[in-house]
Design a protein around this motif. Structure first.
Motif, PDB file in Angstrom:
ATOM      1  N   PRO A 125       0.810  -1.275   0.010  1.00 46.65           N
ATOM      2  CA  PRO A 125      -0.004  -0.035   0.004  1.00 46.65           C
ATOM      3  C   PRO A 125       0.897   1.237   0.050  1.00 46.65           C
ATOM      4  O   PRO A 125       0.383   2.220  -0.615  1.00 46.65           O
ATOM      5  N   LEU A 126       1.785   1.190   0.705  1.00 43.62           N
ATOM      6  CA  LEU A 126       2.928   2.574   0.515  1.00 43.62           C
ATOM      7  C   LEU A 126       3.551   2.664  -0.815  1.00 43.62           C
ATOM      8  O   LEU A 126       3.848   3.713  -1.150  1.00 43.62           O
ATOM      9  N   LEU A 129       0.942   4.043  -2.833  1.00 44.99           N
ATOM     10  CA  LEU A 129       0.711   5.486  -2.488  1.00 44.99           C
ATOM     11  C   LEU A 129       1.781   6.386  -3.111  1.00 44.99           C
ATOM     12  O   LEU A 129       1.550   7.514  -3.649  1.00 44.99           O
ATOM     13  N   THR A 148      -2.231   4.780   5.859  1.00 46.87           N
ATOM     14  CA  THR A 148      -1.761   3.496   5.094  1.00 46.87           C
ATOM     15  C   THR A 148      -0.764   2.625   5.763  1.00 46.87           C
ATOM     16  O   THR A 148      -0.887   1.555   5.707  1.00 46.87           O
ATOM     17  N   ASN A 172      -7.417  -4.425   1.970  1.00 51.25           N
ATOM     18  CA  ASN A 172      -6.573  -3.481   1.469  1.00 51.25           C
ATOM     19  C   ASN A 172      -5.105  -3.717   1.805  1.00 51.25           C
ATOM     20  O   ASN A 172      -4.182  -2.998   1.273  1.00 51.25           O
TER      21      ASN A 172
END
Ligand code: ADP
Ligand code: MG
Length: 348
Positions: A125-126, A129, A148, A172
């Motif tokens: 997720p990072l 991002l 996040t 997620n």
């Protein structure tokens, strides 16, 4: 008489064996000018240099194997990727993985444990991002980073090795194999070349390098260690190796600049920002490229002090650490073995 026949048949077998050896030897006679092929795979330039007189169609086999690994592990192609399937099933259900993907995922978990989460295989997720390395790279809003960060936790990735099943516990969450998949692809490409009789070769996959055997003249390969402050292929020193992998991770590899500040692609899972310590690069010399890839990223994240402790605890694996002020630190097994070719780099 029986002994006489026995002797004759042993002699015959010996002649057949020796003549088959000489045929094999002739087939793979070393070349002084290599067969070179390049391709664009796993988001990077792949080059294979073979110094054996061999049918070059086996290079295509090696490239196909790399493509196969890329398709299974990419985060960019939902049609083929098992990792996208695993990520889409997060918080919902288990995913069955091929032995390739399972093996790489398990290695990723190993380095996450070894570094107590400085390396974290659930960094996905990072990575998404920040989008570093793409046209849409941005510095995310602080609150988005904080939100996040809550999704990153390798302890919430459960695996079952006996049936190759994995599951991310929360919705997620996302696995990202970007730090180690290239190393595995290099190992597999080299395995295919070896299985097909290659004895002298070098493979490059971006910053990952893997040597097969020795230089055709019988001496070890002289391998350059990347100068982290210069272009790819510009070296600060040389090591002699054979049958080893050399992988470098550096803050220079992929980055973008915003308001005069550089943001690179190796992210500290504690802060959500690109890791900041005094290291510019870490090169790892190991048998397997997957370990070199995993460890170079891991030690860069851990920093010099902890990184050195970890490398000294592992046998048969060596490291070159380069700091932002061009100091060079070697693991004990490399003592006296790096020849520095740029005088501004100083051995500590
Ligand atoms: P490169 O891909 O340039 O050879 P690395 O092998 O060091 O470099 O891997 C960098 C990649 O690792 C990033 O692009 C990202 O996909 C992934 N990554 C970034 N931060 C982490 C982290 N803390 N833990 C695990 N993987 C990470
Ligand atoms: Mg790596």
């Amino acid at each position: 008489m029986r002994n006489f026949f026995k002797l004759i048949s042993i002699a015959l077998m010996l002649i057949i064996f020796l003549s088959s050896c000489s045929i094999n030897k002739k087939d793979i006679e070393p070349l002084s000018i290599p067969i070179v092929k390049t391709n664009f795979l796993m988001g990077t330039i792949v080059e294979v240099k073979i110094y054996d007189n061999i049918d070059d169609s086996i290079i295509t086999k090696a490239f196909n194997r790399i493509s196969e690994i890329e398709e299974k592990m990419t985060i960019n192609n939902a049609e083929t990727s098992e990792i996208i399937r695993l990520n889409n099933n997060a918080g919902n259900k288990e995913t069955e993985l091929s032995s390739d993907t399972f093996y790489v995922l398990q290695k990723g978990l190993h380095y996450s444990h070894l570094s107590q989460g400085a390396f974290d295989i659930t960094i996905g997720p990072l990575v998404k991002l920040w989008n570093i390395g793409t046209d849409s790279a941005t510095v995310p809003q602080n609150d988005l980073i904080d939100e996040t960060l809550r999704l990153i936790d390798y302890k919430k990735l459960s695996i079952n090795p006996s049936i190759h099943i994995a599951m991310l516990q929360n919705t997620n969450m996302k696995v990202d194999l970007g730090a180690i998949a290239k190393g595995y692809a290099a190992d597999e490409a080299a395995r295919i070349l070896r299985d097909n009789g290659v004895e002298h070769a070098i493979l490059y996959l971006g910053g990952n390098l893997l040597t097969i055997g020795r230089n055709p003249n019988g001496s070890p390969w002289k391998i350059g260690i990347q100068d982290p402050f210069s272009n790819r292929g510009d070296f600060m020193g040389i090591v002699n190796i054979d049958n080893k992998s050399v992988v470098t991770s550096g803050t220079y590899e992929r980055f973008f600049e915003k308001n005069g500040k550089k943001y690179h692609h190796i992210i500290n899972p504690k802060t959500g920002y690109p890791v900041e310590n005094n290291l510019s690069s870490v090169s790892i010399i190991s048998d397997k490229s997957i370990d070199g890839d995993g460890l170079s990223t891991t030690l860069l994240l851990l920093g010099l002090k902890e990184g050195r402790n970890v490398i000294e605890s592992l046998s048969g694996i060596e490291a070159v650490f380069i700091t932002n002020d061009k100091k060079v630190y070697l693991s004990s097994g490399l003592d006296g073995k790096l020849q520095i070719t740029k005088s501004e780099f100083k051995l500590d």
